[in-house]
Design a protein around this motif. Structure first.
Motif, PDB file in Angstrom:
ATOM      1  N   GLY A 103       0.822  -1.206   0.000  1.00  0.00           N
ATOM      2  CA  GLY A 103       0.000   0.000   0.000  1.00  0.00           C
ATOM      3  C   GLY A 103       0.857   1.258   0.000  1.00  0.00           C
ATOM      4  N   ARG A 104       1.902   1.261   0.827  1.00  0.00           N
ATOM      5  CA  ARG A 104       2.816   2.407   0.863  1.00  0.00           C
ATOM      6  C   ARG A 104       3.538   2.556  -0.470  1.00  0.00           C
ATOM      7  NH1 ARG A 104       5.178   6.222   3.699  1.00  0.00           N
ATOM      8  NH2 ARG A 104       7.425   6.536   3.797  1.00  0.00           N
ATOM      9  N   GLY A 105       3.931   1.451  -1.061  1.00  0.00           N
ATOM     10  CA  GLY A 105       4.595   1.491  -2.357  1.00  0.00           C
ATOM     11  C   GLY A 105       3.685   2.041  -3.440  1.00  0.00           C
ATOM     12  N   LEU A 106       2.426   1.614  -3.442  1.00  0.00           N
ATOM     13  CA  LEU A 106       1.472   2.130  -4.422  1.00  0.00           C
ATOM     14  C   LEU A 106       1.246   3.631  -4.242  1.00  0.00           C
ATOM     15  CD1 LEU A 106      -1.133  -0.768  -4.439  1.00  0.00           C
ATOM     16  CD2 LEU A 106       0.349  -0.073  -6.356  1.00  0.00           C
ATOM     17  N   ALA A 107       1.141   4.066  -2.983  1.00  0.00           N
ATOM     18  CA  ALA A 107       0.967   5.495  -2.717  1.00  0.00           C
ATOM     19  C   ALA A 107       2.179   6.285  -3.210  1.00  0.00           C
ATOM     20  CB  ALA A 107       0.748   5.732  -1.223  1.00  0.00           C
ATOM     21  N   GLN A 108       3.376   5.760  -2.957  1.00  0.00           N
ATOM     22  CA  GLN A 108       4.585   6.433  -3.424  1.00  0.00           C
ATOM     23  C   GLN A 108       4.607   6.485  -4.945  1.00  0.00           C
ATOM     24  OE1 GLN A 108       7.344   5.024  -5.237  1.00  0.00           O
ATOM     25  NE2 GLN A 108       8.323   7.018  -5.235  1.00  0.00           N
ATOM     26  N   MET A 109       4.203   5.422  -5.605  1.00  0.00           N
ATOM     27  CA  MET A 109       4.191   5.399  -7.070  1.00  0.00           C
ATOM     28  C   MET A 109       3.235   6.458  -7.616  1.00  0.00           C
ATOM     29  SD  MET A 109       4.370   1.238  -7.480  1.00  0.00           S
ATOM     30  CE  MET A 109       4.058   1.136  -9.235  1.00  0.00           C
ATOM     31  N   ARG A 110       2.064   6.588  -7.026  1.00  0.00           N
ATOM     32  CA  ARG A 110       1.099   7.611  -7.456  1.00  0.00           C
ATOM     33  C   ARG A 110       1.646   9.009  -7.196  1.00  0.00           C
ATOM     34  NH1 ARG A 110      -2.508   3.846  -5.290  1.00  0.00           N
ATOM     35  NH2 ARG A 110      -2.475   4.908  -3.301  1.00  0.00           N
ATOM     36  N   ASP A 111       2.234   9.224  -6.013  1.00  0.00           N
ATOM     37  CA  ASP A 111       2.790  10.535  -5.690  1.00  0.00           C
ATOM     38  C   ASP A 111       3.961  10.872  -6.612  1.00  0.00           C
ATOM     39  OD1 ASP A 111       0.882  10.775  -3.724  1.00  0.00           O
ATOM     40  OD2 ASP A 111       2.244  10.306  -2.076  1.00  0.00           O
ATOM     41  N   SER A 112       4.788   9.894  -6.904  1.00  0.00           N
ATOM     42  CA  SER A 112       5.911  10.087  -7.814  1.00  0.00           C
ATOM     43  C   SER A 112       5.410  10.469  -9.213  1.00  0.00           C
ATOM     44  CB  SER A 112       6.749   8.812  -7.881  1.00  0.00           C
ATOM     45  OG  SER A 112       7.817   8.959  -8.775  1.00  0.00           O
ATOM     46  N   ASP A 113       4.384   9.777  -9.684  1.00  0.00           N
ATOM     47  CA  ASP A 113       3.808  10.102 -10.995  1.00  0.00           C
ATOM     48  C   ASP A 113       3.310  11.542 -11.022  1.00  0.00           C
ATOM     49  OD1 ASP A 113       4.336   7.524 -11.879  1.00  0.00           O
ATOM     50  OD2 ASP A 113       2.248   6.845 -11.713  1.00  0.00           O
ATOM     51  N   ALA A 114       2.692  11.993  -9.926  1.00  0.00           N
ATOM     52  CA  ALA A 114       2.183  13.366  -9.865  1.00  0.00           C
ATOM     53  C   ALA A 114       3.328  14.381  -9.886  1.00  0.00           C
ATOM     54  CB  ALA A 114       1.314  13.556  -8.623  1.00  0.00           C
ATOM     55  N   VAL A 115       4.395  14.098  -9.167  1.00  0.00           N
ATOM     56  CA  VAL A 115       5.558  15.002  -9.154  1.00  0.00           C
ATOM     57  C   VAL A 115       6.154  15.078 -10.548  1.00  0.00           C
ATOM     58  CG1 VAL A 115       7.891  15.349  -8.246  1.00  0.00           C
ATOM     59  CG2 VAL A 115       6.065  14.611  -6.710  1.00  0.00           C
ATOM     60  N   LEU A 116       6.328  13.938 -11.187  1.00  0.00           N
ATOM     61  CA  LEU A 116       6.903  13.927 -12.532  1.00  0.00           C
ATOM     62  C   LEU A 116       5.998  14.629 -13.537  1.00  0.00           C
ATOM     63  CD1 LEU A 116       8.437  10.363 -12.477  1.00  0.00           C
ATOM     64  CD2 LEU A 116       9.685  12.523 -12.626  1.00  0.00           C
ATOM     65  N   ALA A 117       4.688  14.471 -13.394  1.00  0.00           N
ATOM     66  CA  ALA A 117       3.755  15.176 -14.289  1.00  0.00           C
ATOM     67  C   ALA A 117       3.900  16.684 -14.119  1.00  0.00           C
ATOM     68  CB  ALA A 117       2.322  14.724 -14.012  1.00  0.00           C
ATOM     69  N   ALA A 118       4.084  17.140 -12.888  1.00  0.00           N
ATOM     70  CA  ALA A 118       4.262  18.580 -12.647  1.00  0.00           C
ATOM     71  C   ALA A 118       5.573  19.079 -13.253  1.00  0.00           C
ATOM     72  CB  ALA A 118       4.218  18.865 -11.145  1.00  0.00           C
ATOM     73  N   ILE A 119       6.628  18.285 -13.141  1.00  0.00           N
ATOM     74  CA  ILE A 119       7.914  18.653 -13.738  1.00  0.00           C
ATOM     75  C   ILE A 119       7.764  18.751 -15.256  1.00  0.00           C
ATOM     76  CG2 ILE A 119      10.279  17.858 -14.191  1.00  0.00           C
ATOM     77  CD1 ILE A 119      10.229  16.616 -11.335  1.00  0.00           C
ATOM     78  N   GLU A 120       7.121  17.751 -15.845  1.00  0.00           N
ATOM     79  CA  GLU A 120       6.929  17.762 -17.291  1.00  0.00           C
ATOM     80  C   GLU A 120       6.058  18.928 -17.730  1.00  0.00           C
ATOM     81  OE1 GLU A 120       6.436  14.423 -19.768  1.00  0.00           O
ATOM     82  OE2 GLU A 120       7.120  13.002 -18.235  1.00  0.00           O
ATOM     83  N   ALA A 121       5.023  19.242 -16.974  1.00  0.00           N
ATOM     84  CA  ALA A 121       4.159  20.374 -17.320  1.00  0.00           C
ATOM     85  C   ALA A 121       4.956  21.679 -17.291  1.00  0.00           C
ATOM     86  CB  ALA A 121       2.971  20.442 -16.363  1.00  0.00           C
ATOM     87  N   ARG A 122       5.823  21.805 -16.321  1.00  0.00           N
ATOM     88  CA  ARG A 122       6.663  23.011 -16.228  1.00  0.00           C
ATOM     89  C   ARG A 122       7.611  23.103 -17.421  1.00  0.00           C
ATOM     90  NH1 ARG A 122       9.275  22.022 -11.640  1.00  0.00           N
ATOM     91  NH2 ARG A 122      11.259  21.643 -12.645  1.00  0.00           N
ATOM     92  N   HIS A 123       8.209  21.984 -17.809  1.00  0.00           N
ATOM     93  CA  HIS A 123       9.094  21.975 -18.978  1.00  0.00           C
ATOM     94  C   HIS A 123       8.317  22.296 -20.246  1.00  0.00           C
ATOM     95  CE1 HIS A 123      12.303  19.246 -16.899  1.00  0.00           C
ATOM     96  NE2 HIS A 123      12.256  20.462 -16.408  1.00  0.00           N
ATOM     97  N   ALA A 124       7.121  21.724 -20.387  1.00  0.00           N
ATOM     98  CA  ALA A 124       6.286  21.990 -21.562  1.00  0.00           C
ATOM     99  C   ALA A 124       5.903  23.464 -21.630  1.00  0.00           C
ATOM    100  CB  ALA A 124       5.039  21.108 -21.539  1.00  0.00           C
TER     101      ALA A 124
END
Length: 150
Positions: A103-124
């Protein structure tokens, strides 16, 4: 031209991708630490970035990440001790084990995806959405062509 100056004024693909990779990695793990995942190290990304929600064999994690199986085994041991993953028998082959996020791993994976999406949005935003989409398509093609020859 002085020695090394060429690489500063016209960096090659290795230098550029390394700068991009380490910059993203630093921001990702700093943000994750702020979100309660301070026990993770950047090296854990070799497992977590390539882990499927329903589990992945260690040999597949090694192949996807480009790391040796022994390195992946050590990282899985660490992530298991930290509560992010567990090993379970592979239902398709009882002799094999799957590395499965908790459960903790899944939560981290979702949070990581959100952080990376924000980084990509900023680059875009910085270079334009169309240019960024083209950059990603090109980078993917270059990366895939590079791995096809090995």
């Amino acid at each position: 031209m002085r020695r090394g100056e060429r690489k500063r004024t016209d960096p090659d693909l290795g230098i550029l991708t390394t700068r991009l990779f380490f910059g993203i990695q630093r921001e990702l793990f700093a943000t994750l630490a702020e979100q309660g995942y301070g026990d993770l190290r950047a090296q854990h990304g070799a497992v977590l970035a390539h882990l499927d929600e329903d589990g992945t064999r260690a040999t597949d994690l090694a192949h996807r990440s480009g790391q040796h199986k022994q390195v992946i085994g050590k990282l899985v041991d660490e992530l298991e001790a930290l509560g992010y993953v567990e090993r379970r028998p592979d239902p398709s082959d009882r002799r094999a084990k799957l590395v499965v996020p908790t459960g903790r791993g899944l939560a981290q994976m979702r949070d990581s995806d959100a952080v990376l999406a924000a980084i990509e949005a900023r680059h875009a935003e910085a270079v334009g959405r169309d240019a960024y989409a083209g950059f990603k398509r090109t980078l993917r093609a270059v990366a895939e062509a590079g791995t096809a020859t090995r």
